[in-house]
Design a protein around this motif. Sequence first.
Motif, mmCIF file in Angstrom:
data_model
loop_
_atom_site.group_PDB
_atom_site.id
_atom_site.type_symbol
_atom_site.label_atom_id
_atom_site.label_comp_id
_atom_site.label_asym_id
_atom_site.label_seq_id
_atom_site.Cartn_x
_atom_site.Cartn_y
_atom_site.Cartn_z
ATOM 1 N N ASN A 110 36.077 35.555 35.154
ATOM 2 C CA ASN A 110 35.459 36.557 36.015
ATOM 3 C C ASN A 110 34.539 37.496 35.232
ATOM 4 O O ASN A 110 34.010 38.448 35.780
ATOM 5 C CB ASN A 110 36.530 37.378 36.731
ATOM 6 C CG ASN A 110 37.509 38.008 35.755
ATOM 7 O OD1 ASN A 110 37.391 37.822 34.545
ATOM 8 N ND2 ASN A 110 38.473 38.749 36.269
ATOM 9 N N GLY A 111 34.361 37.225 33.941
ATOM 10 C CA GLY A 111 33.428 38.015 33.138
ATOM 11 C C GLY A 111 34.057 39.208 32.461
ATOM 12 O O GLY A 111 33.481 39.793 31.551
ATOM 13 N N LYS A 112 35.279 39.576 32.863
ATOM 14 C CA LYS A 112 35.882 40.776 32.281
ATOM 15 C C LYS A 112 36.534 40.436 30.941
ATOM 16 O O LYS A 112 37.086 39.352 30.754
ATOM 17 C CB LYS A 112 36.929 41.298 33.265
ATOM 18 C CG LYS A 112 37.447 42.643 32.907
ATOM 19 C CD LYS A 112 38.326 43.224 34.002
ATOM 20 C CE LYS A 112 39.095 44.382 33.406
ATOM 21 N NZ LYS A 112 40.327 44.660 33.991
ATOM 22 N N GLU A 113 36.510 41.411 30.028
ATOM 23 C CA GLU A 113 37.150 41.192 28.729
ATOM 24 C C GLU A 113 38.529 41.803 28.714
ATOM 25 O O GLU A 113 38.697 42.981 29.037
ATOM 26 C CB GLU A 113 36.309 41.847 27.631
ATOM 27 C CG GLU A 113 35.256 40.918 27.117
ATOM 28 C CD GLU A 113 34.576 41.484 25.890
ATOM 29 O OE1 GLU A 113 33.401 41.134 25.729
ATOM 30 O OE2 GLU A 113 35.205 42.246 25.150
ATOM 31 N N TYR A 114 39.509 41.023 28.319
ATOM 32 C CA TYR A 114 40.877 41.516 28.281
ATOM 33 C C TYR A 114 41.330 41.608 26.834
ATOM 34 O O TYR A 114 41.336 40.606 26.128
ATOM 35 C CB TYR A 114 41.805 40.555 29.029
ATOM 36 C CG TYR A 114 41.514 40.421 30.499
ATOM 37 C CD1 TYR A 114 40.566 39.507 30.963
ATOM 38 C CD2 TYR A 114 42.168 41.213 31.436
ATOM 39 C CE1 TYR A 114 40.295 39.382 32.311
ATOM 40 C CE2 TYR A 114 41.910 41.101 32.776
ATOM 41 C CZ TYR A 114 40.965 40.180 33.219
ATOM 42 O OH TYR A 114 40.695 40.057 34.553
ATOM 43 N N PRO A 115 41.735 42.791 26.375
ATOM 44 C CA PRO A 115 42.258 42.870 25.010
ATOM 45 C C PRO A 115 43.740 42.504 24.965
ATOM 46 O O PRO A 115 44.495 42.899 25.840
ATOM 47 C CB PRO A 115 42.069 44.352 24.642
ATOM 48 C CG PRO A 115 42.014 45.062 25.934
ATOM 49 C CD PRO A 115 41.627 44.110 27.005
#
Lengths: 234, 378
Positions: free
Chosen positions: A216-221
């Motif tokens: 979905n394009g989001k970055e998850y740390p």
Amino acid sequence: MWRCSRIMHHQRDLNSNVMTTLEGIVDQLMNLREDWNEEILRQLRLALAKCYHSAFETRDNVADACFSMPTFQFLRKLIVTFVSDTETESSEATSVQRRSQITVQDLDWVQMKPNFVKDFSFKGSRKLRDLIVKLKKWIKILEAKKNLSPKSWLLEEKSHYLSNFSNQIGDIALFGEFLLPKVFPAVVSISRFMPRVDIVNKQYNSARRFYVRGHNGKEYPYLGKDFLDISLSN
Amino acid sequence: MTDSTYIEARREERFLQLQRLLNLYLGKHKETARRLLNFTVPRVVSIAPNIRVVEDNVSSLSLMEILKQYASISPDNPIARYYERLIAIQAKDQQPTPQHLREILGEIQSSIVPNTLLREWAMQSFYTATDLWQFRKWFTLQLGLANLSEFAFYLSRLNPEMMYIHRDSGLMNISYFRFNLNEDIGKFPNLDLIRFVSKFFSRTGELMSNLPVPFRLTSNLQNFVTESGILGPLTATMISTASCLVHPNFKVRSIILVIMRDEIISWYKRVKWNEKVALVSTLKLTSSELANSQQTFGNSGGDSHTDESSAAAAAAELQSIEEQKRKNKLVALLSKQSAQMPEINNEELVSLAKKAVNSIMSRLQSKSLSLSLSFHNN
């Protein structure tokens, strides 16, 4: 246990692509373990927490409090694991023994070793206050050493597989997506692993923070942590 | 370094799973949904027995880190000051009275860690009043949830390094929270096996409630949340959560029973493992002692010349050799069996689990009743 392994073998036959991809990712994530000095630092911090715990329990007579047998055995184990020069002959050396061998060969550690052994081999009195002072001193030394090492590195240096991973290799959901029941379109799958890995210091241990971009394009740390033995600190 | 690392990881993950299940009900009940109450549960996945991957928030930091970074105070300083004062008092052959302890606390608060530390940090971190207000409101609600769960579920004590505050939202999550089961094993001692074994029957698998305070609300937290925050949102959160969990339709009791069942099974295995280790180490200790005493007997047998003493020495030597053989056999047997773990008796498991759940539900009910009464009175 054998039922679990049977199920996993069956799964591997059914969905070989996904399973082998997962295995590869997990293998590579094992590279996110701590260094030797971080591991020793962690054990020392745990020992200090345990000492504070027993100091509170013996607060009726602070000046004469001594530390208990389990603590003494823990210190001995620490010295034996990280300081002994004996090579293990068995072919099934555990990961701890392998890492302790790496420790033994590191030049800085070789210089620090004699002082370490001298400080932590308690022959005469076993006063709790002395132990606390020594632990604090060594924690400071190791922290100063850790501050000199780099705070972040590129994923390519440690793992080519992860840095080249993409959606096309396998459709893997993000870590922990299935912990809550979700409808299929809402499950986010991994698109790629971002190139930068930071080293983050938490209270007892240092962890590696890596970023995953979802489809979905989001970055998850995410943090990869060596799990610490909390029973020592409680 | 030990086998118990992954057991502790499973214990923590069990509580996280319970929180996720309870979140569903918090969303359905009117009072809790009104306040958008939800446990903040990070996603945790174990990918190897000793490595875990945890969902992270870049802006989260723990209370201890606030102390270290914002105020540049080492957490060892107040502890050292406390013990220095204790030593000074004990040097005069006195024990510290509550008055002394209050003085020590006042001194630490005025010189090392002031009361207003958390509030000042928050005021410095947020640029506008709206941000600060929003952060404080969410933090108060989350604190209420965490405090209620610490009290009602008999959890391990909340230390400052366990509380992670997310600066971007005001959400707060507690790491390393575990159920506090009674694990008092008793002392290890002596050679008499029967007495040794019987000491282990005194331990129980019940939830322990021997903490001095029910939950963490220190003066720094109080100062930040302010008195109207404590009397208002904090109390209301705790009442509404307790009344939600006690609602009979939600069948929260059966969920907690399942979690406690797993917890008690793992506790039983832990205790049995520790017993075996203790037994093996004690037997090894005694067999080494016997070997030493055998040596001294052998020496004294060689030195003495009279018939009686040598006969007595020989008889004692024979007995000690037999003892040692017996103990060696036991050690070998135990180490062979160490791979097989005994299963807990079903009835004992059911009764322990029910006891645990009853104590949890009674705390929730008493909390919801007593708090609501005091709320209405105020």
